[in-house]
Design a protein around this motif. Structure first.
Motif, PDB file in Angstrom:
ATOM      1  N   PRO A  25       0.823  -1.223   0.000  1.00  0.00           N
ATOM      2  CA  PRO A  25       0.000   0.000   0.000  1.00  0.00           C
ATOM      3  C   PRO A  25       0.851   1.265   0.000  1.00  0.00           C
ATOM      4  O   PRO A  25       1.933   1.313   0.593  1.00  0.00           O
ATOM      5  CB  PRO A  25      -0.817  -0.121   1.292  1.00  0.00           C
ATOM      6  N   ARG A  26       0.307   2.303  -0.666  1.00  0.00           N
ATOM      7  CA  ARG A  26       0.990   3.595  -0.733  1.00  0.00           C
ATOM      8  C   ARG A  26       0.182   4.707  -0.076  1.00  0.00           C
ATOM      9  O   ARG A  26       0.641   5.853  -0.018  1.00  0.00           O
ATOM     10  CB  ARG A  26       1.268   3.962  -2.187  1.00  0.00           C
ATOM     11  N   ARG A  27      -1.011   4.377   0.379  1.00  0.00           N
ATOM     12  CA  ARG A  27      -1.864   5.333   1.081  1.00  0.00           C
ATOM     13  C   ARG A  27      -2.466   4.636   2.298  1.00  0.00           C
ATOM     14  O   ARG A  27      -2.554   3.410   2.353  1.00  0.00           O
ATOM     15  CB  ARG A  27      -2.987   5.856   0.170  1.00  0.00           C
ATOM     16  N   ARG A  69       6.056   3.726   6.734  1.00  0.00           N
ATOM     17  CA  ARG A  69       6.506   4.432   5.525  1.00  0.00           C
ATOM     18  C   ARG A  69       5.453   5.431   5.043  1.00  0.00           C
ATOM     19  O   ARG A  69       5.788   6.545   4.614  1.00  0.00           O
ATOM     20  CB  ARG A  69       6.804   3.421   4.418  1.00  0.00           C
ATOM     21  N   ILE A  70       4.168   5.028   5.103  1.00  0.00           N
ATOM     22  CA  ILE A  70       3.106   5.948   4.686  1.00  0.00           C
ATOM     23  C   ILE A  70       3.061   7.152   5.616  1.00  0.00           C
ATOM     24  O   ILE A  70       2.820   8.295   5.183  1.00  0.00           O
ATOM     25  CB  ILE A  70       1.757   5.212   4.657  1.00  0.00           C
ATOM     26  N   LEU A  71       3.298   6.937   6.911  1.00  0.00           N
ATOM     27  CA  LEU A  71       3.363   8.050   7.854  1.00  0.00           C
ATOM     28  C   LEU A  71       4.511   8.987   7.500  1.00  0.00           C
ATOM     29  O   LEU A  71       4.350  10.222   7.534  1.00  0.00           O
ATOM     30  CB  LEU A  71       3.542   7.504   9.270  1.00  0.00           C
ATOM     31  N   ALA A  85      -2.873  14.351   5.705  1.00  0.00           N
ATOM     32  CA  ALA A  85      -3.370  13.119   6.302  1.00  0.00           C
ATOM     33  C   ALA A  85      -3.302  11.953   5.321  1.00  0.00           C
ATOM     34  O   ALA A  85      -3.402  10.807   5.735  1.00  0.00           O
ATOM     35  CB  ALA A  85      -4.809  13.311   6.771  1.00  0.00           C
ATOM     36  N   GLU A  86      -3.137  12.244   4.043  1.00  0.00           N
ATOM     37  CA  GLU A  86      -3.030  11.208   3.026  1.00  0.00           C
ATOM     38  C   GLU A  86      -1.994  11.661   2.007  1.00  0.00           C
ATOM     39  O   GLU A  86      -2.159  12.693   1.365  1.00  0.00           O
ATOM     40  CB  GLU A  86      -4.374  11.005   2.334  1.00  0.00           C
ATOM     41  N   PRO A  87      -0.887  10.960   1.867  1.00  0.00           N
ATOM     42  CA  PRO A  87       0.155  11.408   0.927  1.00  0.00           C
ATOM     43  C   PRO A  87      -0.329  11.323  -0.518  1.00  0.00           C
ATOM     44  O   PRO A  87      -1.192  10.502  -0.856  1.00  0.00           O
ATOM     45  CB  PRO A  87       1.301  10.438   1.186  1.00  0.00           C
TER      46      PRO A  87
END
Length: 594
Positions: A25-27, A69-71, A85-87
């Motif tokens: 996942p990326r998000r 990582r997403i954080l 809140a969402e890259p």
């Protein structure tokens, strides 16, 4: 949109990415099955509450490092200001963090960098400002592997880091972390991913990758992964490498599992008491390469799902597909819940023994035979089919030659103990069954722990109910009672009786003040007398009157070779001269005297 930058360069050099890396996942919205920790993180970022230390806890393969990582991407995304809140996943910072090439996001494997020197180096570098991002993020994976000295070196930095530093610690075992570390972090618990969510993710990946699988195969993979989505994707990739369309039978063979259709056939054999067919099933699976531990795990999982299907009305809790749920309901016709529970207890109690045994197949076969008794009578007993009922092997289980039903030899009806008639209440004669269990228990104890066996000779066995056993000792056997009540002995006895009775039980030891043990009489020796030994029937009367000596000979199944009564109670049973004569005839001195 064609990708450019560091990520595209990495993909150019790596011709193939494994599924769990490709579908990482990326998000936050892409992370499956972790609603609580994701909501806490998203709300914290929206409100600008950027904590300096996070602790992600949970089993392996559920998304802890991916979420870290997403954080890091959300904290350093340049599309939205100040913190997203969402890259976006498209800016240069997001792409470099995804590719693992960002200099401002440092991932440390604590399993291989666990010493104080590595933490000192981190402490020296954390004071430097980030090069191209807002925050410098340190992701320490498997943090519980750090040494105590390394934890102490990290304490001050973790408590008061620079304003640009954020620590994300990930661990599968938070209990091994010092309290001083736990108190300085915001802890988020990640849970195992439920079965339906795992199946949905596998179905989406399989359709995108062009992998043709039956629905039952997806459930098999999800159950095998046990809540770890990364493991599920690895197993899915293993099935995809098979090439052709994978059905349930092929998938079970590849994953070293047992096909559920075969397990249904085994269960039917167990219900009908066909021990021959059941053992043929077992041996065929072992011949096909399924290990004893894998086979035992499949049986435990199968009986567990059947028990849940019998008790519950929700198939998701039983971890079964809709098709499999209907099949399980049909298979369970005529089987009681208590019988399933006892069968599952039998399987669960033998898990450790199978791992330690030099002959695990034998133990597994014995458990299968006990389950036949449990499903047939509701308790483990030595019952067999009448001689008129010949056990037959189904033609589908026969060898590669002619498929015929082969009669198996069974015990004659004359050799079979008759079943005891049940009382009006349907409870049966529990006393006879209890004595049988106690006799079998003493045989095993005698071979395993002779000292415990000696103490239990003075105990009277009694079953109060299905979950309580009482051992009664005489008033002059308090030492025996205290010895049996030692923790290691009680644990051993509880496990043994639970296995033989087919259900867990609690053991109580009591003293009966009105009961005293009687001195056993010495039986005449069966062996030929040694030279100098009294002949049969000529044993002195003093020996028979000596209660202590009688107990010793009875305990060790021995006999008296020589006996001399000493007038002086402080002296031994043998005079010095006689002792020297016996010592001269001992095997150790035989060579010297020869």
């Amino acid at each position: 949109m064609e990708q450019t930058g560091p990520l595209q360069k990495v993909q150019d050099h790596i011709p193939y990415l494994t599924l769990y890396r490709k579908w990482r996942p990326r998000r936050f919205s892409d992370v499956a099955g972790q609603d609580i920790p994701l909501r806490i993180l998203s709300n914290s970022l929206k409100e600008g509450r950027v904590n300096h230390a996070w602790l992600f806890c949970g089993p392996r393969g559920i998304g802890k490092t991916t979420t870290a990582r997403i954080l890091a991407m959300s904290l350093n995304c340049t599309t939205k200001e100040p913190v997203s809140a969402e890259p976006c996943g498209e800016c240069e910072n997001c792409r470099s963090i995804q590719a693992g090439s960002s200099l401002d996001v440092v991932e440390i494997d604590a399993a291989s960098h666990r010493g104080i020197d590595e933490i000192r180096e981190l402490r020296d570098r954390v004071k430097y400002s980030p090069l191209r991002s807002r925050y410098k993020v340190y992701i320490i994976d498997e943090v519980h592997m750090l040494t105590n000295e390394a934890f102490n070196a990290l304490l001050k930095t973790l408590e008061e880091p620079p304003s640009h530093a954020v620590f994300v610690l990930a661990t599968t075992d938070p209990h091994r972390l010092p309290e001083t570390i736990l108190s300085r972090c915001t802890r988020l618990m990640f849970n195992r991913i439920d079965l339906d969510t795992t199946v949905n993710q596998l179905q989406k990946v399989a359709s995108q990758e062009g992998i043709e699988l039956e629905e039952e195969v997806l459930y098999l993979v999800a159950r095998k992964a046990d809540g770890a989505l990364r493991d599920a994707l690895s197993l899915l990739e293993q099935l995809a490498a098979w090439g052709d369309r994978v059905d349930c039978t092929t998938a079970a063979h590849i994953l070293r599992e047992v096909d559920t259709e075969d397990l249904d056939g085994l269960f039917q054999s167990l219900k009908t008491g066909n021990a021959g067919a059941a053992l043929v099933y077992m041996n065929r699976w072992l011949r096909d390469g399924v290990g004893t531990e894998d086979l035992h795990g499949s049986l435990v999982s199968y009986f567990h799902s059947l028990l849940l299907a019998k008790v519950l009305d929700d198939r998701s809790l039983a971890r079964l597909s809709e098709k499999r749920w209907k099949k399980a309901v049909a298979v369970l016709q005529g089987v009681s819940r208590d019988s399933l529970r006892r069968a599952l207890v039998l399987l669960q109690n033998t898990a450790g023994e199978i791992r330690r045994s030099s002959q695990p197949q034998v133990l597994l076969e014995l458990v299968i035979l006990d389950i036949i008794d449990v499903l047939g009578t509701g308790s483990v007993s030595q019952t067999t089919a009448p001689s008129s009922e010949r056990q037959k092997i189904p033609s589908s289980l026969a060898g590669d030659g002619e498929r015929v039903e082969k009669p198996l030899p069974v015990q004659n009806e004359a050799d079979t103990p008759p079943k005891e008639a049940k009382t009006a209440e349907g409870t049966g004669t529990a006393e006879g069954a209890g004595n049988d269990v106690w006799t079998r228990s003493l045989k095993e104890i005698k071979n395993a722990r002779i000292s415990l066996y000696a103490f239990l000779q003075e105990a009277e066995y009694r079953e109060c109910d299905t979950s309580r056993v009482i051992l009664t000792f005489g008033s002059d056997c308090r030492f025996h009672k205290e010895s049996v009540e030692r923790r290691e002995n009680m644990v051993y006895l509880s496990d043994l009786l639970s296995r033989l009775r087919g259900s867990a039980c609690r053991i109580e030891c009591r003293i009966d003040e009105g009961k005293r043990r009687s001195a056993p009489e010495i039986e005449e020796p069966l062996q030929e007398p040694f030279p100098g030994q009294s002949q049969k029937g000529s044993m002195p009367g003093d020996v028979r009157k000596n209660t202590l000596l009688s107990q010793v000979t009875d305990l060790f199944s021995g006999f008296v070779v020589s006996y001399t009564r000493s007038e002086d109670p402080l002296k031994g049973g043998l005079e010095d001269a006689e002792y020297e004569k016996l010592n001269e005839r001992s095997p150790e001195n035989a060579g010297e005297n020869g």
